[in-house]
Design an enzyme around this catalytic site. Structure first.
Site, mmCIF file in Angstrom:
data_model
loop_
_atom_site.group_PDB
_atom_site.id
_atom_site.type_symbol
_atom_site.label_atom_id
_atom_site.label_comp_id
_atom_site.label_asym_id
_atom_site.label_seq_id
_atom_site.Cartn_x
_atom_site.Cartn_y
_atom_site.Cartn_z
ATOM 1 N N CYS A 155 0.783 -1.196 -0.017
ATOM 2 C CA CYS A 155 0.078 0.097 0.217
ATOM 3 C C CYS A 155 0.896 1.240 0.184
ATOM 4 O O CYS A 155 1.878 1.315 0.920
ATOM 5 C CB CYS A 155 -0.822 -0.080 1.291
ATOM 6 S SG CYS A 155 -1.777 1.553 1.328
ATOM 7 N N ASP A 198 -0.133 -6.147 0.287
ATOM 8 C CA ASP A 198 -1.327 -6.516 -0.345
ATOM 9 C C ASP A 198 -0.946 -7.547 -1.173
ATOM 10 O O ASP A 198 -0.228 -7.526 -2.065
ATOM 11 C CB ASP A 198 -1.756 -5.002 -1.467
ATOM 12 C CG ASP A 198 -2.143 -4.061 -0.547
ATOM 13 O OD1 ASP A 198 -3.217 -4.220 0.404
ATOM 14 O OD2 ASP A 198 -1.944 -2.973 -0.948
#
Length: 158
Positions: free
Chosen positions: A54, A61
């Site tokens: 992120c 992620d």
């Protein structure tokens, strides 16, 4: 069988000293010649362990990346593609950006007739994101449009 000359640009495959980059590295991508440029056929890659960060929080992620393309003269070599996708591991960008960057890098690399990249990202904060980006040359604009429309239908029917 391919000749040594045909494989001259393929340096990563079979190389025991492979370097796994920890930063975004489009320069690792390699191509080889398509031996069947007169045929329109689809090549699909499935990367079920795509990881990026992120850009705001730095939290990891996780996603599933699908890449499909109709080649023209050049094709992407799969080990170089794997190393390229791994290079996103410490890259901070939104899911939508990653999918578009991958698409643009591969279009620049290969000049395919058609290419699409779909991301299926694991939920964060209770929300999953499924970005889709595609490219079609002048002869494949209708296919590109139909595929985008199909993505809308697929996602809204769930």
């Amino acid at each position: 069988m391919r000749t040594e000359k045909e494989l001259a640009g393929v340096t990563l495959l079979g190389n025991a000293g492979t370097e796994y980059r920890s930063d975004y590295a489009p320069e690792v991508l390699e191509t080889f010649d398509n031996k069947h440029p007169e045929n329109e056929y689809v090549v699909t890659f499935n990367c079920p362990e795509f990881t990026t960060l992120c850009p705001k929080t730095g939290q990891p992620d996780f996603g599933h990346i699908y890449i499909s393309y109709i080649p023209r003269e050049k094709m992407v070599e799969s080990k170089s593609l794997k190393l390229y996708l791994f290079s996103f591991r410490n890259h901070g960008d939104f899911h939508e950006d990653c999918v578009n960057i991958i698409m643009k890098d591969l279009v620049k690399l290969m000049d395919p007739r058609y290419l699409e990249v779909k991301g299926i990202f694991m939920p964060r904060g209770g929300i999953s994101i499924y970005p889709f980006a595609n490219y079609g040359d002048a002869d494949h604009q209708e296919l590109a449009q139909r595929r985008r429309e199909a993505m809308f239908s697929e996602m809204t029917s769930k």
